[in-house]
Design an enzyme around this catalytic site. Structure first.
Site, short mmCIF file in Angstrom:
data_model
loop_
_atom_site.label_atom_id
_atom_site.label_comp_id
_atom_site.label_asym_id
_atom_site.label_seq_id
_atom_site.Cartn_x
_atom_site.Cartn_y
_atom_site.Cartn_z
CG ASP A 80 -2.03 0.99 1.13
OD1 ASP A 80 -3.20 0.57 1.08
OD2 ASP A 80 -1.75 2.21 1.11
CG ASN A 131 -11.89 -0.17 4.11
OD1 ASN A 131 -12.21 -0.60 5.22
ND2 ASN A 131 -10.72 0.40 3.87
CB ALA A 135 -13.62 4.60 4.94
CD GLN A 136 -14.65 -0.01 -2.28
OE1 GLN A 136 -15.78 -0.26 -1.88
NE2 GLN A 136 -14.09 -0.63 -3.29
CB SER A 137 -10.49 5.83 -1.19
OG SER A 137 -9.35 5.01 -1.05
CG HIS A 181 -8.62 -2.73 -2.19
ND1 HIS A 181 -9.57 -2.00 -2.90
CD2 HIS A 181 -8.37 -2.02 -1.07
CE1 HIS A 181 -9.86 -0.90 -2.24
NE2 HIS A 181 -9.16 -0.88 -1.12
CG HIS A 236 -6.77 -2.49 3.24
ND1 HIS A 236 -5.96 -1.40 3.03
CD2 HIS A 236 -7.98 -2.17 2.71
CE1 HIS A 236 -6.65 -0.45 2.41
NE2 HIS A 236 -7.88 -0.89 2.20
P1 DGP Z 1 -9.62 1.78 0.46
O1 DGP Z 1 -9.80 3.01 1.30
O2 DGP Z 1 -10.01 0.51 1.20
O3 DGP Z 1 -10.27 1.93 -0.88
O4 DGP Z 1 -8.05 1.67 0.24
C1 DGP Z 1 -7.37 2.03 -0.92
C2 DGP Z 1 -5.91 1.89 -0.62
O5 DGP Z 1 -5.21 1.98 -1.83
C3 DGP Z 1 -5.34 2.97 0.30
O6 DGP Z 1 -4.87 2.35 1.51
C4 DGP Z 1 -4.19 3.55 -0.46
C5 DGP Z 1 -3.97 2.58 -1.60
N1 DGP Z 1 -3.57 3.22 -2.83
C6 DGP Z 1 -4.24 4.21 -3.50
N2 DGP Z 1 -3.57 4.56 -4.60
C7 DGP Z 1 -2.47 3.75 -4.66
C8 DGP Z 1 -1.39 3.63 -5.57
O7 DGP Z 1 -1.30 4.33 -6.58
N3 DGP Z 1 -0.44 2.70 -5.28
C9 DGP Z 1 -0.51 1.88 -4.17
N4 DGP Z 1 0.47 1.00 -3.98
N5 DGP Z 1 -1.53 1.97 -3.28
C10 DGP Z 1 -2.48 2.90 -3.53
#
Ligand code: DGP
Length: 153
Positions: free
Chosen positions: A70, A126, A132-134, A139, A141
């Site tokens: 991450d 998430n 809080a999914q972004s 995925h 974690h």
């Molecule tokens: P969520 O909030 O569950 O949707 O988590 C999305 C995660 O994705 C967050 O912890 C940060 C990670 N993330 C977002 N953009 C990138 C990226 O460009 N590269 C990597 N390695 N992780 C990313």
């Protein structure tokens, strides 16, 4: 109990009227980002990581999934496991995804072991705005290397 009562806020009343305790939002940036992202957008940044047009530290890859670190780690070890098939969120899966979802968990477990997480770890998915999914590409974690707290925020 007093500490818990202090943390109770109006949004912690469930749709069924149950009161729930939530931790204060200490990651306002992440939660705000997630709330802005709410929806089923595709393709996402994860499609670019799969295509290797955006760099990532890849820990594992096979024909069905990829595990990579991450970019904003919340623990000493924090990696994501994603399917290559761009399912937007866990609330959209169906019976046809059963085998793939099991595979993601097996890969999470094997990769955690390879990362040295022998004292345990946490696996989180998430979903949607309240979750809080972004990034709207399913995925897992996997977080480890420190003691986790409970309840989660
Ligand atoms: P969520 O909030 O569950 O949707 O988590 C999305 C995660 O994705 C967050 O912890 C940060 C990670 N993330 C977002 N953009 C990138 C990226 O460009 N590269 C990597 N390695 N992780 C990313």
């Amino acid at each position: 109990m007093a500490a818990l009562a202090r943390d109770l806020c109006p949004r912690s009343v469930s749709p069924r009227g149950q009161r729930c305790y939530t931790a204060p939002d200490t990651q306002d940036g992440e939660v705000a980002k997630a709330q802005r992202a709410a929806g089923d957008h595709a393709p996402t940044i994860f499609s670019k990581i799969l295509a290797r047009t955006v760099p990532a530290t890849v820990l594992y890859e096979d024909e069905k999934c990829m595990a990579f670190r991450d970019v904003a780690p919340q623990a000493p070890v924090h990696f994501l496991v994603i399917p290559k098939q761009p399912i937007p969120r866990v609330s959209r899966v169906g019976p046809e995804d059963t085998e793939l979802l099991g595979h993601l968990l097996v890969v999470a477990s094997r990769t955690a072991r390879a990362e040295g997480l022998h004292d345990g770890y946490r696996v989180v998915i998430n979903d949607g705005k309240h979750g809080a999914q972004s990034v709207y590409h399913l995925h897992l974690h996997v977080l480890g290397g420190r003691q986790m707290g409970w309840p989660p925020g």
